[in-house]
Write an enzyme that holds these catalytic residues in place. Structure first.
Site, mmCIF file in Angstrom:
data_model
loop_
_atom_site.group_PDB
_atom_site.id
_atom_site.type_symbol
_atom_site.label_atom_id
_atom_site.label_comp_id
_atom_site.label_asym_id
_atom_site.label_seq_id
_atom_site.Cartn_x
_atom_site.Cartn_y
_atom_site.Cartn_z
ATOM 1 N N TYR A 81 3.111 -3.239 -13.396
ATOM 2 C CA TYR A 81 2.141 -4.127 -14.057
ATOM 3 C C TYR A 81 2.596 -4.386 -15.490
ATOM 4 O O TYR A 81 3.358 -3.598 -16.072
ATOM 5 C CB TYR A 81 0.748 -3.485 -14.052
ATOM 6 C CG TYR A 81 0.086 -3.588 -12.704
ATOM 7 C CD1 TYR A 81 -0.589 -4.747 -12.328
ATOM 8 C CD2 TYR A 81 0.166 -2.558 -11.789
ATOM 9 C CE1 TYR A 81 -1.176 -4.864 -11.083
ATOM 10 C CE2 TYR A 81 -0.418 -2.664 -10.535
ATOM 11 C CZ TYR A 81 -1.085 -3.826 -10.191
ATOM 12 O OH TYR A 81 -1.658 -3.946 -8.951
ATOM 13 N N TYR A 138 4.382 -0.420 -4.996
ATOM 14 C CA TYR A 138 4.715 0.463 -6.119
ATOM 15 C C TYR A 138 4.070 1.820 -5.962
ATOM 16 O O TYR A 138 3.136 2.014 -5.185
ATOM 17 C CB TYR A 138 4.266 -0.164 -7.445
ATOM 18 C CG TYR A 138 2.776 -0.457 -7.498
ATOM 19 C CD1 TYR A 138 1.873 0.493 -7.943
ATOM 20 C CD2 TYR A 138 2.286 -1.683 -7.078
ATOM 21 C CE1 TYR A 138 0.524 0.238 -7.978
ATOM 22 C CE2 TYR A 138 0.935 -1.959 -7.107
ATOM 23 C CZ TYR A 138 0.063 -0.998 -7.554
ATOM 24 O OH TYR A 138 -1.270 -1.249 -7.566
ATOM 25 N N ARG A 140 1.601 2.357 -2.978
ATOM 26 C CA ARG A 140 0.697 1.325 -2.508
ATOM 27 C C ARG A 140 1.541 0.195 -1.922
ATOM 28 O O ARG A 140 2.570 -0.167 -2.503
ATOM 29 C CB ARG A 140 -0.110 0.709 -3.662
ATOM 30 C CG ARG A 140 -1.070 1.653 -4.352
ATOM 31 C CD ARG A 140 -2.328 0.891 -4.723
ATOM 32 N NE ARG A 140 -3.044 0.548 -3.520
ATOM 33 C CZ ARG A 140 -3.944 -0.440 -3.410
ATOM 34 N NH1 ARG A 140 -4.219 -1.179 -4.464
ATOM 35 N NH2 ARG A 140 -4.561 -0.699 -2.275
ATOM 36 N N HIS A 196 0.799 -6.020 -2.967
ATOM 37 C CA HIS A 196 -0.499 -6.712 -2.904
ATOM 38 C C HIS A 196 -0.743 -7.562 -4.140
ATOM 39 O O HIS A 196 -0.136 -7.342 -5.189
ATOM 40 C CB HIS A 196 -1.643 -5.707 -2.741
ATOM 41 C CG HIS A 196 -1.710 -4.711 -3.852
ATOM 42 N ND1 HIS A 196 -0.967 -3.561 -3.850
ATOM 43 C CD2 HIS A 196 -2.412 -4.703 -5.012
ATOM 44 C CE1 HIS A 196 -1.205 -2.878 -4.954
ATOM 45 N NE2 HIS A 196 -2.079 -3.553 -5.691
ATOM 46 N N HIS A 211 -4.062 -8.734 -6.435
ATOM 47 C CA HIS A 211 -5.496 -8.489 -6.666
ATOM 48 C C HIS A 211 -6.236 -9.799 -6.952
ATOM 49 O O HIS A 211 -5.699 -10.679 -7.638
ATOM 50 C CB HIS A 211 -5.698 -7.610 -7.896
ATOM 51 C CG HIS A 211 -5.238 -6.213 -7.726
ATOM 52 N ND1 HIS A 211 -6.033 -5.227 -7.207
ATOM 53 C CD2 HIS A 211 -4.066 -5.612 -8.026
ATOM 54 C CE1 HIS A 211 -5.375 -4.075 -7.200
ATOM 55 N NE2 HIS A 211 -4.171 -4.280 -7.691
HETATM 56 C C1 BEZ Z 1 -3.877 -0.915 -8.014
HETATM 57 O O1 BEZ Z 1 -3.658 -1.533 -9.029
HETATM 58 O O2 BEZ Z 1 -3.836 -1.512 -6.975
HETATM 59 C C2 BEZ Z 1 -4.135 0.549 -8.007
HETATM 60 C C3 BEZ Z 1 -3.273 1.389 -8.642
HETATM 61 C C4 BEZ Z 1 -3.532 2.748 -8.660
HETATM 62 C C5 BEZ Z 1 -4.652 3.223 -8.012
HETATM 63 C C6 BEZ Z 1 -5.509 2.354 -7.364
HETATM 64 C C7 BEZ Z 1 -5.256 1.011 -7.351
HETATM 65 FE FE FE Z 2 -2.482 -2.953 -7.631
#
Ligand code: BEZ
Ligand code: FE
Length: 300
Positions: free
Chosen positions: A158, A192, A213, A216, A218
């Site tokens: 990010y 990531y 994760r 994705h 958001h």
């Molecule tokens: C996210 O940005 O998707 C995320 C990152 C760490 C923990 C939960 C969500």
């Molecule tokens: Fe995220």
């Protein structure tokens, strides 16, 4: 005076809290005390383990900065945020698109961009387009809905991580047109690892979890009179699509970037997703989590 044991202390704690004026606070705290006491009895918690737990929570607090919210991360990796999301979706008056985690990287005040704009300052991978409509639950368009988008870069970081919070990138806010349509350009974000260099990461290591994760994008979508929708679109071909460390993926949120004759930008691979917003009850919000910079300020 009664001698308290590991059972009767629960009743006595509930008795002392019985005059709490706010009924919802009372309900939450009564239940928390009952479950915490039951947990300690269940695992036969030792004083050393109790202290270790307190040290861990202290470290979680100390890891928080204006751009890092370790407590959100803790709730996420324990699945608590996903439970709260699922409960929230069930409370809706009608079925909208499914929600997903807000996560710790949302920031308010991203630039408002014209439809079709690229959200990545210097794309180094092929561009894709994300497009669709925002409608109510009956399929009627919601014009002027605010769509806030944020994602990682092609490198899986990010802007808060790549730029230390000093400037924004890979974010943009868009307004739907008169037909509720939206589209924007981006690049495919890389899946990531959640931040693993703090106490929550140490715990995830001890649990032998990979910490990733899946890729994705958001989305936080708001329209007057409708429930705010916090969700994310997940790329189905990511190797970690079935083992998200924070339990945010559901079938209805899985997408694919593909050649698409209906794409609003011919020549770019496209992700098509239509969002449905449910009607709101007064004062209702869809959020689980917050802008971490705001949480720090509220705690000062
Ligand atoms: C996210 O940005 O998707 C995320 C990152 C760490 C923990 C939960 C969500
Ligand atoms: Fe995220």
């Amino acid at each position: 005076m009664q001698d308290l044991d590991e059972f009767t202390v629960t009743d006595e704690a509930l008795r002392q809290m019985a005059n709490t004026e706010n009924p919802r606070l009372k309900e939450i705290m009564d239940s928390a005390v009952r479950h915490l006491h039951a947990f300690a009895r269940d695992v036969n918690l030792t004083p050393e383990e109790w202290l270790q737990g307190l040290q861990f929570l202290t470290a979680v607090g100390q890891a928080c900065t204006p751009i890092r919210q370790e407590f959100i991360l803790l709730a996420d990796v324990l699945g608590l945020s996903a439970v709260v999301n699922a409960l929230h979706d069930k409370k809706a008056r009608e079925l909208g698109s499914q929600s997903s985690l807000l996560g710790p990287f949302f920031r308010e005040g991203a630039p408002e961009l014209p439809l079709g704009a690229q959200i990545v300052e210097k794309p180094t991978e092929p561009e894709i387009v994300v497009y669709g409509r925002v409608t109510d639950n009956d399929g009627s368009p919601l014009p002027n809905a605010l769509i806030q988008i944020w994602q990682t870069s092609e490198r899986g970081l990010y802007d808060m991580q790549e730029r230390n919070g000093e400037s924004m990138d890979m974010r943009g806010n868009f307004r739907t047109d008169a037909d509720g349509r939206y589209h924007f350009r981006t690049v495919r974000p890389l899946g990531y690892s959640i931040p693993m260099d703090g106490p929550v990461g140490a715990m995830v290591h001890l649990q032998n979890r990979h910490g990733f994760r899946p890729s994705h994008i958001h989305c936080l979508i708001g329209a007057d009179g409708h429930r705010e929708l916090v969700t994310a679109l997940y790329f189905g071909d990511d190797p970690n699509i079935d083992s998200d460390t924070v339990f945010g993926v559901s079938q209805t949120l899985v997408v694919e970037a593909k050649d698409d004759p209906a794409s609003p930008i011919p020549g770019l691979r496209a992700v098509h997703y239509d969002f449905r917003l449910a009607k709101a009850a007064p004062g209702e919000s869809g959020r689980v989590g917050a802008d971490p910079t705001k949480l720090m300020k509220a705690a000062e």
